[in-house]
Enzyme design. Structure first.
Site, PDB file in Angstrom:
ATOM      1  N   HIS A 133       0.799  -1.361   0.005  1.00 27.02           N
ATOM      2  CA  HIS A 133      -0.028  -0.053   0.043  1.00 27.02           C
ATOM      3  C   HIS A 133       0.922   1.203   0.147  1.00 27.02           C
ATOM      4  CE1 HIS A 133      -1.283   3.370   2.782  1.00 27.02           C
ATOM      5  NE2 HIS A 133      -2.422   3.287   1.813  1.00 27.02           N
ATOM      6  N   HIS A 167      12.237  -2.005   4.781  1.00 30.68           N
ATOM      7  CA  HIS A 167      12.189  -0.917   5.999  1.00 30.68           C
ATOM      8  C   HIS A 167      13.601  -0.290   5.577  1.00 30.68           C
ATOM      9  CE1 HIS A 167       9.115  -1.248   8.592  1.00 30.68           C
ATOM     10  NE2 HIS A 167       8.858  -2.618   8.110  1.00 30.68           N
ATOM     11  N   HIS A 197      -9.920  -5.661  16.367  1.00 31.71           N
ATOM     12  CA  HIS A 197     -10.559  -6.795  16.766  1.00 31.71           C
ATOM     13  C   HIS A 197     -10.043  -8.211  16.623  1.00 31.71           C
ATOM     14  CE1 HIS A 197     -11.405  -6.339  12.493  1.00 31.71           C
ATOM     15  NE2 HIS A 197     -11.568  -7.535  12.457  1.00 31.71           N
ATOM     16  N   GLY A 280     -18.185  12.153  -0.465  1.00 35.91           N
ATOM     17  CA  GLY A 280     -18.812  11.968  -1.768  1.00 35.91           C
ATOM     18  C   GLY A 280     -18.040  12.010  -3.013  1.00 35.91           C
TER      19      GLY A 280
END
Length: 297
Positions: A133, A167, A197, A280
């Protein structure tokens, strides 16, 4: 001051678009490279490009960008690279979320904003090749400006060598600007990309920063460019190292399960996903990050 920031906005938006072009070209070159692995006979993937638009609450045009998605390539099962420049007025929910993070007196009275950035998520064909990502952005309001973003590695089959190499590039990039940046932003990524969670991280980390405003726009913009330039040197060697390795059904099962974790994080916790949907922006572009296939227990 307004004219100065108009120039700053133009420069930032142009940089994000240039970075997008460089990454798209590099990813298509990976698809074209000679392959020896399980998908060596598959056709090379290509990006499909479409325009995205944002509409304000009154239906007026509020900017947009480009969404580039590749599906079913030799290397990438799905990768999306989106760049956008949007503007308008923050709704009350977005105002409240922003003011909870920073002191922005006057935001309720004047909720105008401008934002530009690039967002990328790559889900790989080979389970041995880590997903990744990247996001960098500039945000402006009449009450303040800041930069944010980062990059993190998300392998389903982690390897210490890949993690260390990824890294190392980020550490060097941060160190060219401030030796305190890497430990600070690595720790921030470890905290931000944690899945509460599940009680675990979604990957092996990277760097993450937000609300970066040192008072020196040029320095902060230079650092944000550094993060963008570091992405390909950090990621491409890992792809080249792993792309042609054979994999088993167990490896594929581990990959799909890890993608389920990734999807949970993006839908429940990711700040960019929430902001895009609440303000939006084109939902297809916002949800471009979702994996093509995933499994859950």
């Amino acid at each position: 001051m307004s004219e100065q920031f108009d120039e700053h906005k133009m420069r930032a938006a142009a940089w994000f678009r240039a970075l997008r072009d460089e990454i798209v070209a590099a990813f298509e070159a990976l698809e074209d490279a000679q392959a020896t692995g399980p998908l060596r006979d598959a056709p090379a993937g290509r990006f499909e490009v479409s325009e995205t638009r944002r509409q304000s609450e009154d239906g007026s045009d509020a900017g947009g960008g480009l969404m580039s998605v590749m599906r079913g390539g030799r290397v990438f099962e799905k990768v999306g690279v989106a760049v956008s420049t949007v503007h308008g007025r923050l709704n009350r929910r977005a105002q409240a979320a922003m003011m909870a993070r920073k002191d922005l007196p006057g935001m309720a009275e004047d909720p105008r904003f401008w934002a530009s950035g690039i967002s990328l998520v790559a889900h790989m064909q080979n389970p041995h090749t880590p997903a990744v990502h990247l996001n960098t952005r500039m945000f402006w309001t009449p009450h303040g400006w800041w930069f944010g973003g980062g990059t993190d590695l998300n392998p389903c089959l982690p390897r210490d060598e890949d993690t260390a190499d990824f890294h190392a590039v980020l550490r060097a990039a941060c160190g060219r600007h401030d030796p305190a940046y890497y430990p600070r932003f690595k720790a921030w990524a470890d905290e931000y990309f944690f899945v509460p969670h599940r009680g675990r991280a979604r990957g092996v980390g990277g760097i993450f920063y937000d609300d970066l405003n040192s008072g020196d726009w040029e320095a902060d913009f230079a650092f944000t460019r550094e993060v963008g330039r570091a992405f390909l040197p950090a990621f491409l060697p890992l792809v080249e190292r792993r792309r042609d390795m054979p994999w088993s059904e167990a490896d594929r099962a581990a990959q799909l399960a890890h993608r389920g974790l990734y999807a949970e994080y993006n839908l429940l916790y990711d700040r960019g996903t929430k902001f895009g949907l609440e303000t939006g922006h084109d939902p297809e572009a916002v949800l471009m990050t979702m994996p093509p296939l995933a499994t859950w227990p």
